[in-house]
Design an enzyme around this catalytic site. Sequence first.
Site, short mmCIF file in Angstrom:
data_model
loop_
_atom_site.label_atom_id
_atom_site.label_comp_id
_atom_site.label_asym_id
_atom_site.label_seq_id
_atom_site.Cartn_x
_atom_site.Cartn_y
_atom_site.Cartn_z
N ILE A 194 5.92 -3.32 -7.07
CA ILE A 194 5.22 -2.19 -7.35
C ILE A 194 5.83 -0.71 -6.42
O ILE A 194 5.46 -0.90 -5.27
CB ILE A 194 3.72 -2.29 -7.03
CG1 ILE A 194 3.30 -3.56 -7.78
CG2 ILE A 194 2.65 -1.11 -7.48
CD1 ILE A 194 1.90 -4.05 -7.57
N ARG A 195 6.69 -0.19 -7.31
CA ARG A 195 7.09 1.20 -6.49
C ARG A 195 7.67 0.54 -5.23
O ARG A 195 7.32 1.25 -3.85
CB ARG A 195 6.06 2.35 -6.07
CG ARG A 195 6.90 3.71 -6.28
CD ARG A 195 5.85 4.70 -5.97
NE ARG A 195 6.72 5.87 -6.11
CZ ARG A 195 6.23 7.01 -5.14
NH1 ARG A 195 5.46 7.28 -4.54
NH2 ARG A 195 7.11 8.18 -5.27
N CYS A 217 6.22 -5.23 0.79
CA CYS A 217 6.15 -4.02 0.14
C CYS A 217 6.20 -2.77 1.35
O CYS A 217 6.96 -2.64 2.18
CB CYS A 217 5.44 -3.76 -1.10
SG CYS A 217 6.17 -2.38 -2.15
N GLY A 220 0.82 -1.13 -0.02
CA GLY A 220 0.20 -0.07 0.11
C GLY A 220 0.80 1.17 -0.07
O GLY A 220 1.81 1.22 -0.81
N GLU A 221 0.65 2.02 1.01
CA GLU A 221 1.67 3.25 1.01
C GLU A 221 1.90 3.66 2.49
O GLU A 221 1.14 3.55 3.38
CB GLU A 221 0.78 4.44 0.63
CG GLU A 221 1.50 5.33 -0.23
CD GLU A 221 2.11 6.48 0.56
OE1 GLU A 221 3.51 6.45 0.43
OE2 GLU A 221 1.65 6.58 1.77
N SER A 222 3.26 3.47 2.93
CA SER A 222 3.47 3.48 4.32
C SER A 222 3.24 4.83 4.90
O SER A 222 3.24 4.61 6.22
CB SER A 222 5.02 3.02 4.32
OG SER A 222 5.88 3.93 3.75
N HIS A 260 5.21 -8.49 -4.20
CA HIS A 260 3.79 -8.52 -3.73
C HIS A 260 3.45 -10.12 -4.32
O HIS A 260 2.86 -10.41 -5.24
CB HIS A 260 2.95 -7.73 -4.38
CG HIS A 260 2.70 -6.31 -4.01
ND1 HIS A 260 2.12 -5.96 -2.99
CD2 HIS A 260 3.50 -5.26 -4.27
CE1 HIS A 260 2.30 -4.60 -2.66
NE2 HIS A 260 3.19 -4.04 -3.54
N GLU A 304 1.20 -11.90 -3.16
CA GLU A 304 -0.50 -11.92 -3.17
C GLU A 304 -1.16 -11.62 -4.82
O GLU A 304 -2.24 -12.14 -4.94
CB GLU A 304 -1.03 -11.03 -2.21
CG GLU A 304 -1.22 -9.50 -2.25
CD GLU A 304 0.05 -8.93 -2.02
OE1 GLU A 304 1.45 -9.52 -1.80
OE2 GLU A 304 0.24 -7.73 -1.95
N ARG A 340 12.97 3.10 0.69
CA ARG A 340 11.48 3.60 -0.24
C ARG A 340 11.66 3.80 -1.34
O ARG A 340 12.59 4.61 -1.66
CB ARG A 340 10.91 4.44 0.93
CG ARG A 340 10.20 4.29 2.19
CD ARG A 340 9.31 5.37 2.54
NE ARG A 340 7.89 5.54 1.65
CZ ARG A 340 7.50 6.60 1.62
NH1 ARG A 340 8.04 7.75 1.97
NH2 ARG A 340 6.59 6.73 0.84
N1 GLN Z 1 5.90 3.07 -2.13
C1 GLN Z 1 5.17 2.59 -1.16
C2 GLN Z 1 5.81 3.42 0.10
O1 GLN Z 1 6.62 3.84 0.34
C3 GLN Z 1 5.02 1.04 -1.12
C4 GLN Z 1 4.47 0.62 -2.39
C5 GLN Z 1 3.81 -0.72 -2.15
O2 GLN Z 1 3.52 -1.20 -1.00
N2 GLN Z 1 3.62 -1.43 -3.45
O3 GLN Z 1 5.00 3.14 1.12
#
Ligand code: GLN
Length: 185
Positions: free
Chosen positions: A116-117, A58, A26-28, A164, A166, A87
């Site tokens: 993914i990123r 991630c 997700g997005e930390s 990921h 999943e 990150r």
């Molecule tokens: N770039 C996101 C972060 O810094 C992590 C991306 C992801 O979980 N796919 O939180």
Amino acid sequence: PVVVRSAADLGDAPGNRLDGLVIPGGESTTMSTLLVAFEMLAPLRELIGAGLPAYGSCAGMIMLADRVEGAQEGQAFLGGIDMTVRRNAFGRQIDSHEEDLRVEGIAGGPLRAVFIRAPWVEEVGSDVEILATTRAGRAAGASGSDGGRIVAVRQGTLLATSFHPEVGGDHRVHDVFVSMVTRRA
Ligand code: GLN
């Protein structure tokens, strides 16, 4: 599986006891904000410190890191794994990629890893097992033994991957986590 949404879900009420915790991607920075807002940071740190098995993918990997490069100012983490995670290490969203990886302890051929990123692991302490490195981002100074970047690690009851599993439909990483949980239960 049950969804953990608030500190009440972490309490001792019957049926509430967690055997393990998955922290998804997700997005930390958002995760940090919500963990603070919902007063889950301290109880989760306590549970993880007491040996609750946890798997982070991630952004979840970022949350389990003791040290984070590229963190937002004031960003809070759960910690637990003696590692430095960077990150967005592979670049921007457009630099997301897939790769076949050999993962230590996982039989049956390479695992299709979806980044993914994603973060990567810059360095690990001596108690951390390195389970996989990636060819992408191979560079001078990379810390994996083959010059690749570290993308999967385990320390005691904690497991983390940059990628990921999943989203690929391959359950072998989750199988590893489930066996870490059942071994402890
Ligand atoms: N770039 C996101 C972060 O810094 C992590 C991306 C992801 O979980 N796919 O939180």
